[in-house]
Design an enzyme around this catalytic site. Structure first.
Site, PDB file in Angstrom:
ATOM      1  N   ASP A 158       0.849  -1.200   0.000  1.00  0.00           N
ATOM      2  CA  ASP A 158       0.000   0.000   0.000  1.00  0.00           C
ATOM      3  C   ASP A 158       0.881   1.245   0.000  1.00  0.00           C
ATOM      4  OD1 ASP A 158      -2.549   1.050  -0.254  1.00  0.00           O
ATOM      5  OD2 ASP A 158      -2.834   1.299   1.895  1.00  0.00           O
TER       6      ASP A 158
ATOM      7  N   GLY B 286      -0.982   8.082   4.620  1.00  0.00           N
ATOM      8  CA  GLY B 286      -0.122   7.268   3.778  1.00  0.00           C
ATOM      9  C   GLY B 286       1.257   7.007   4.333  1.00  0.00           C
TER      10      GLY B 286
END
Length: 417
Positions: A306, A325
């Site tokens: 990811d 993130g």
């Protein structure tokens, strides 16, 4: 160029050379010989590395770079170099660029930028125009241009009828639909997991219920429409149970989990380090144990880094204002290899290809050379010096890893650190 890998231990259960240490000769991108000792002429480049292991090339189903629009975070060219040195011969690139990847021209742009690279870039097309969740994007046109699946990165489809229509429409060309698992009305303005830790830190929470409700809805829709649904980056114990039950019904549902959700809990937030601000949020130890069990029993189909680079201007700010993130390509194998057996780690980094319609090639004579080169031994503390990405927002700085990657040999090219 032609290559000879010396004394390489093969990790590929489908290969007749599984667990054997052999020399592997690659000519014009094809494995032409595998034997205990191969002697070649000077024009063949010999590759000799400590405790060299090779497997089928790894695939990451959720990677973000930046280009076009956010090149300061990561460009395609440099990002693919990072992926190669991290062991990945193929990546699925998320559509969260600017502009959003929601038409055939933007798919063609990405394919063109990655042409002739050792790493194969597979674009993911947005499910809706501009990922706004209102009108369905041109799915078939994007599929014809090279998109392998369709979803709005980190954005949930709130309109159930829109997802229903997408699942029905995509069946006309065997398309794969992605649905990010979050019910936004339940998540509200939350930014971390809603649990004891969020209360202690005074941060607004996203309850596990937000993920569970959305997955429940999506599975009901899938049962009604048929088709293929992929649920990316699940993070809760209940999610695993729901998907496991759906699979027993015969539904074509797959799912992934990120490496950070397999290893890090919301207790990491105590220092308000924005590298731990991710979406879905880090959950609890109970969730981690359920996710790891979901890998062992086959409920979870693949593991992703990811990877989401974020520039310092959007991370080195107050926790509430920071972007979500973490990067994860460089640390991916080493972290996984500490919690799973090496062979299981390789399996979880390769078997997702079939779900996304990507060909796998076994390690055998006559096969295309699509190889990851790595050493499964050796304890390493991951530091900023290990980061190859332009952005440095890693949640794994200071964490212990086992093993490391050398690079890849794919598409007739070799890339080594």
């Amino acid at each position: 160029m032609n290559f000879l890998l010396k004394a390489a231990t093969v990790i590929d259960p489908k290969s007749p050379f599984h667990n054997k240490t052999v020399d592997i000769l690659i000519e014009n991108g094809i494995i032409t010989d595998i034997n205990t000792a191969i002697h070649v002429k000077n024009e063949i480049k010999e590759v000799t590395l400590e405790n060299l292991h090779v497997s089928q090339g790894w695939f990451d189903s959720s990677v973000s770079f930046g280009e076009p629009g956010y090149e300061e975070r990561e460009t395609i060219s440099h990002g693919l170099d990072v992926a190669a040195k991290s062991g990945f011969t193929a990546i699925a690139l998320n559509p969260n660029t600017f502009p959003i990847t929601d038409n055939s021209a933007s798919i063609g742009f990405l394919k063109g930028k990655a042409q002739y690279n050792a790493v194969t870039l597979y674009p993911l097309g947005a499910l809706t125009m501009k990922s706004a969740g209102i009108d369905m994007a041109e799915l078939y046109d994007m599929q014809q241009a090279g998109a392998i699946a369709f979803g709005d990165c980190k954005k949930a489809i709130q309109n159930p009828n829109l997802l229903k229509i997408a699942l029905l429409y995509a069946q006309n060309f065997d398309g794969l639909v992605l649905s990010y698992p979050q019910e936004n009305n339940i998540a509200g303005n939350g930014i971390v997991n809603e649990e004891e830790q969020s209360t202690i830190l005074g941060l607004k929470g996203i309850p596990a219920l937000a993920e569970v409700l959305q997955i429940t809805r999506d599975l009901f829709l899938l049962e009604y429409t048929g088709g293929k649904l992929h649920i990316p980056t699940i993070s809760t114990a209940k999610s695993v149970a729901l998907i496991k039950e759906a699979k027993t019904k015969g539904l074509q549902v797959s799912c992934s989990v990120s490496i950070h959700h397999l290893t890090l809990t919301d207790s990491e937030l105590v220092a308000f380090d924005t590298n731990y601000k991710v979406l879905p949020p880090l959950r609890t130890q109970t969730d981690i144990e359920a996710l790891q069990q979901g890998i062992l029993d086959g409920t979870i189909d693949m593991i992703t880094s990811d990877h989401q680079p974020m520039d310092i201007e959007h991370k080195n700010v107050e926790f509430d204002n920071a972007k979500y993130g973490t990067i994860g390509l460089e640390s991916g194998f080493g972290i996984l290899n500490t919690i799973l057996e090496t062979e299981k780690t390789i399996k979880m980094l390769t078997q997702g290809k079939s779900i996304f319609g990507i060909e796998s090639t076994i390690i055998d004579k006559g096969a295309k050379a699509d190889l990851t080169l790595f050493n499964p031994k050796g304890d390493v503390i991951f530091t900023e010096n290990h980061i190859l990405s332009t952005s440095k927002n890693s949640a794994f700085i200071g964490k212990q890893m086992r093993g490391y990657t050398y690079g890849i040999l794919s598409n007739g090219k070799i890339v080594l650190k």
